[in-house]
Enzyme design. Sequence first.
Site, PDB file in Angstrom:
ATOM      1  N   ARG A   1    -102.917 -57.327 -16.450  1.00  0.00           N
ATOM      2  CA  ARG A   1    -102.349 -56.612 -17.600  1.00  0.00           C
ATOM      3  C   ARG A   1    -103.450 -55.588 -18.157  1.00  0.00           C
ATOM      4  NH1 ARG A   1     -97.065 -59.116 -19.722  1.00  0.00           N
ATOM      5  NH2 ARG A   1     -96.103 -59.787 -17.645  1.00  0.00           N
TER       6      ARG A   1
ATOM      7  N   ASN B   1    -101.386 -62.975 -15.028  1.00  0.00           N
ATOM      8  CA  ASN B   1    -101.109 -62.016 -16.316  1.00  0.00           C
ATOM      9  C   ASN B   1    -102.566 -61.116 -16.795  1.00  0.00           C
ATOM     10  OD1 ASN B   1     -98.677 -64.014 -17.698  1.00  0.00           O
ATOM     11  ND2 ASN B   1     -98.407 -61.875 -16.516  1.00  0.00           N
TER      12      ASN B   1
ATOM     13  N   ARG C   1     -90.307 -55.511 -22.492  1.00  0.00           N
ATOM     14  CA  ARG C   1     -88.986 -54.679 -22.565  1.00  0.00           C
ATOM     15  C   ARG C   1     -88.464 -54.742 -23.800  1.00  0.00           C
ATOM     16  NH1 ARG C   1     -86.582 -57.680 -17.630  1.00  0.00           N
ATOM     17  NH2 ARG C   1     -88.386 -59.037 -18.059  1.00  0.00           N
TER      18      ARG C   1
ATOM     19  N   ASP D   1     -89.806 -64.742 -20.525  1.00  0.00           N
ATOM     20  CA  ASP D   1     -89.902 -63.498 -20.226  1.00  0.00           C
ATOM     21  C   ASP D   1     -89.067 -62.216 -20.956  1.00  0.00           C
ATOM     22  OD1 ASP D   1     -91.318 -61.371 -18.417  1.00  0.00           O
ATOM     23  OD2 ASP D   1     -89.783 -61.767 -16.898  1.00  0.00           O
TER      24      ASP D   1
HETATM   25  C1  IPE Z   1     -94.007 -64.885 -16.007  1.00  0.00           C
HETATM   26  O1  IPE Z   1     -93.657 -63.516 -16.212  1.00  0.00           O
HETATM   27  C2  IPE Z   1     -94.943 -65.176 -16.707  1.00  0.00           C
HETATM   28  C3  IPE Z   1     -94.784 -66.020 -17.859  1.00  0.00           C
HETATM   29  C4  IPE Z   1     -93.555 -65.708 -18.326  1.00  0.00           C
HETATM   30  C5  IPE Z   1     -95.839 -66.266 -18.694  1.00  0.00           C
HETATM   31  P1  IPE Z   1     -94.115 -62.259 -15.565  1.00  0.00           P
HETATM   32  O2  IPE Z   1     -93.531 -61.007 -16.439  1.00  0.00           O
HETATM   33  O3  IPE Z   1     -95.649 -62.387 -15.653  1.00  0.00           O
HETATM   34  O4  IPE Z   1     -93.578 -62.427 -14.099  1.00  0.00           O
HETATM   35  P2  IPE Z   1     -93.400 -60.960 -13.130  1.00  0.00           P
HETATM   36  O5  IPE Z   1     -94.571 -60.128 -13.152  1.00  0.00           O
HETATM   37  O6  IPE Z   1     -92.085 -60.357 -13.683  1.00  0.00           O
HETATM   38  O7  IPE Z   1     -92.948 -61.814 -11.939  1.00  0.00           O
HETATM   39  C1  IPE Z   2     -93.263 -62.499 -20.949  1.00  0.00           C
HETATM   40  O1  IPE Z   2     -92.978 -61.101 -21.508  1.00  0.00           O
HETATM   41  C2  IPE Z   2     -94.520 -62.873 -21.785  1.00  0.00           C
HETATM   42  C3  IPE Z   2     -96.047 -62.859 -20.745  1.00  0.00           C
HETATM   43  C4  IPE Z   2     -95.889 -62.635 -19.741  1.00  0.00           C
HETATM   44  C5  IPE Z   2     -97.151 -62.939 -21.191  1.00  0.00           C
HETATM   45  P1  IPE Z   2     -93.641 -59.852 -20.579  1.00  0.00           P
HETATM   46  O2  IPE Z   2     -94.785 -59.485 -21.273  1.00  0.00           O
HETATM   47  O3  IPE Z   2     -93.775 -60.260 -19.242  1.00  0.00           O
HETATM   48  O4  IPE Z   2     -92.292 -59.200 -20.984  1.00  0.00           O
HETATM   49  P2  IPE Z   2     -91.474 -57.938 -19.575  1.00  0.00           P
HETATM   50  O5  IPE Z   2     -91.277 -58.624 -18.628  1.00  0.00           O
HETATM   51  O6  IPE Z   2     -92.736 -56.861 -19.322  1.00  0.00           O
HETATM   52  O7  IPE Z   2     -90.535 -57.380 -20.584  1.00  0.00           O
HETATM   53 MG    MG Z   3     -92.440 -59.994 -17.602  1.00  0.00          MG
END
Ligand code: IPE
Ligand code: IPE
Ligand code: MG
Length: 239
Positions: A70, A67, A23, A19
Amino acid sequence: MKKEKQELYIPEHVGIIMDGNGRWAKKRGLPRPIGHTYGAQTFRKITRYISSRGVKYLTLYAFSTENWKRPLEEVNAIIKIFRQYLMDALTDFRDDDIKVRFIGDTSAFDENMKKLIRETEEISEKRQGMVLNIAVNYGGRDEILRAVKQLCAEVKENKLSLNDITEQDISARLYTAGQPDPDLIIRTGAEHRLSNFLLYQAAYSEFYSTDVLWPDFKKDDFEKAILEFNKRSRRFGGV
Ligand code: IPE
Ligand code: IPE
Ligand code: MG
């Protein structure tokens, strides 16, 4: 340094919630998809390293069943990176003897991707090294639901008796069937939650969260997690 490493207990199965890509990009004034591109590079490097450390199973959470919520632009960018990865993956990890498997509902992807997924699994099937589970369109609840449906069908067809169903029967119908439960789950990006990752399997996993954002995650960060894991006292409900 080396000696210290040798004395450490290495978890058999490690799960990572990768994760913080978005950011990471935002901090640099870049669009979120760029964060995913850099995240994919970390994925490759760290997988090799973790395999070299003697871990037997590695499960990486790449895309959750949630996801899809998004913006379409971001989902498309992630799928594009995934497709590119799949094309390279046919030869990737060959020298590292890594066996690649995909866990999650891959039926959601187009035919070309499904074919690449199959080929990647087939080409690495006979490898003897670390098993790498890549969780795509994966959700712990969805996985449990699938197992429940499968068990119901088997009961209905008189292949299984309702009263005989055990916890092992559930485990055996999860994507990770035949694999040990994760000993350690690492989450980057400073959050302290599972976000639907390996819900059934994580019952007694040690959870380690780091503020490091996934594209910045390095060997040393993995070693910190291993050091912390070695300090934990796992009791599994006993004393
Ligand atoms: C969890 O991260 C899913 C993956 C890393 C693939 P998210 O960014 O989707 O989780 P939340 O929304 O912060 O709980
Ligand atoms: C994790 O990074 C990757 C996926 C969930 C695909 P994020 O895209 O959730 O990154 P943040 O949490 O928004 O920074
Ligand atoms: Mg995330």
